[in-house]
Write a protein that holds these residues in place. Structure first.
Motif, PDB file in Angstrom:
ATOM      1  N   PRO A 273       3.316   9.022  13.631  1.00 30.59           N
ATOM      2  CA  PRO A 273       2.196   7.886  13.399  1.00 30.59           C
ATOM      3  C   PRO A 273       0.926   8.778  12.818  1.00 30.59           C
ATOM      4  N   LEU A 274       0.008   7.850  12.387  1.00 32.83           N
ATOM      5  CA  LEU A 274      -1.048   8.631  11.823  1.00 32.83           C
ATOM      6  C   LEU A 274      -2.066   9.229  12.959  1.00 32.83           C
ATOM      7  N   LEU A 275      -2.613  10.272  12.635  1.00 33.10           N
ATOM      8  CA  LEU A 275      -3.349  11.022  13.521  1.00 33.10           C
ATOM      9  C   LEU A 275      -5.056  11.175  12.873  1.00 33.10           C
TER      10      LEU A 275
ATOM     11  N   ARG B 250      -5.722  13.369  18.042  1.00 34.48           N
ATOM     12  CA  ARG B 250      -5.219  12.053  18.671  1.00 34.48           C
ATOM     13  C   ARG B 250      -4.600  11.129  17.824  1.00 34.48           C
ATOM     14  N   ARG B 251      -3.725  10.332  18.441  1.00 30.53           N
ATOM     15  CA  ARG B 251      -3.112   9.328  17.623  1.00 30.53           C
ATOM     16  C   ARG B 251      -4.106   8.275  17.405  1.00 30.53           C
ATOM     17  N   ALA B 252      -3.980   7.754  16.235  1.00 31.68           N
ATOM     18  CA  ALA B 252      -4.895   6.580  15.657  1.00 31.68           C
ATOM     19  C   ALA B 252      -4.615   5.447  16.609  1.00 31.68           C
TER      20      ALA B 252
ATOM     21  N   GLY C 286      -0.202   3.116   5.507  1.00 34.31           N
ATOM     22  CA  GLY C 286       1.141   3.605   6.065  1.00 34.31           C
ATOM     23  C   GLY C 286       1.451   2.835   7.542  1.00 34.31           C
ATOM     24  N   VAL C 287       0.977   1.696   7.611  1.00 35.05           N
ATOM     25  CA  VAL C 287       1.241   0.853   8.932  1.00 35.05           C
ATOM     26  C   VAL C 287       1.885  -0.502   8.672  1.00 35.05           C
ATOM     27  N   SER C 288       2.378  -1.189   9.503  1.00 31.81           N
ATOM     28  CA  SER C 288       2.975  -2.353   9.181  1.00 31.81           C
ATOM     29  C   SER C 288       2.234  -3.501   8.880  1.00 31.81           C
ATOM     30  N   PRO C 289       2.508  -4.408   8.076  1.00 28.05           N
ATOM     31  CA  PRO C 289       1.810  -5.707   7.571  1.00 28.05           C
ATOM     32  C   PRO C 289       0.887  -6.285   9.100  1.00 28.05           C
TER      33      PRO C 289
END
Length: 120
Positions: free
Chosen positions: A2-4, A13-15, A47-50
């Motif tokens: 996941p994006l940080l 930390r995680r986004a 870089g995430v889901s729609p």
DNA sequence: CATCGAACCAACC
DNA sequence: GGTTGGTTCGATG
């Protein structure tokens, strides 16, 4: 993976959703008046889901400052809108010179390539 | 063209 | 653990 992101303390930390909201605000601000982009494009850039992109947009009910209304579905459909619903969104788009026919925006107004957004 | 189902990922229950 | 979103994509009629 996941994006940080970095929080105020400088810790990694995680986004979270709030971070995505910030990101989409920055991106929609790049969309020129009279054009629109899609949830898919935004999602790919982040870089995430729609779906997550849509959720992030819905979390920011400030249509005037950050033009969430310039984001439509990849098939040209309007998609949703947190304030006033799709009809209000349609009205805003018309005001900016984007025609909406039959609940859809013509493809020529849609920016679906990331480069088009980043290097106008 | 219209509908269907699965995949998407963080938040919420 | 299951559901829920401002969605998408391929498959099928």
């Amino acid at each position: 993976m996941p994006l940080l992101v970095l929080d105020e303390g400088g810790a990694l930390r995680r986004a979270g959703l709030e971070d995505y909201v910030e990101a989409v605000k920055a991106l929609v601000s790049l969309v020129p008046v009279g054009r629109v982009t899609t949830y898919s494009t935004i999602a790919r850039l982040l870089g995430v889901s729609p779906r997550l992109a849509g959720r992030a947009l819905s979390l920011n009910p400030e249509p005037i400052v950050y033009p969430c209304h310039r984001v439509v579905r990849s098939d040209g459909g309007l998609g949703g809108y947190s304030v006033g619903g799709a009809p209000f969104k349609e009205g805003l788009l018309r005001l900016e010179g984007v025609p909406v026919e039959g609940g859809r925006v013509d493809r020529v107004y849609i920016i679906d390539e990331p480069e088009e957004l980043l290097d106008p």
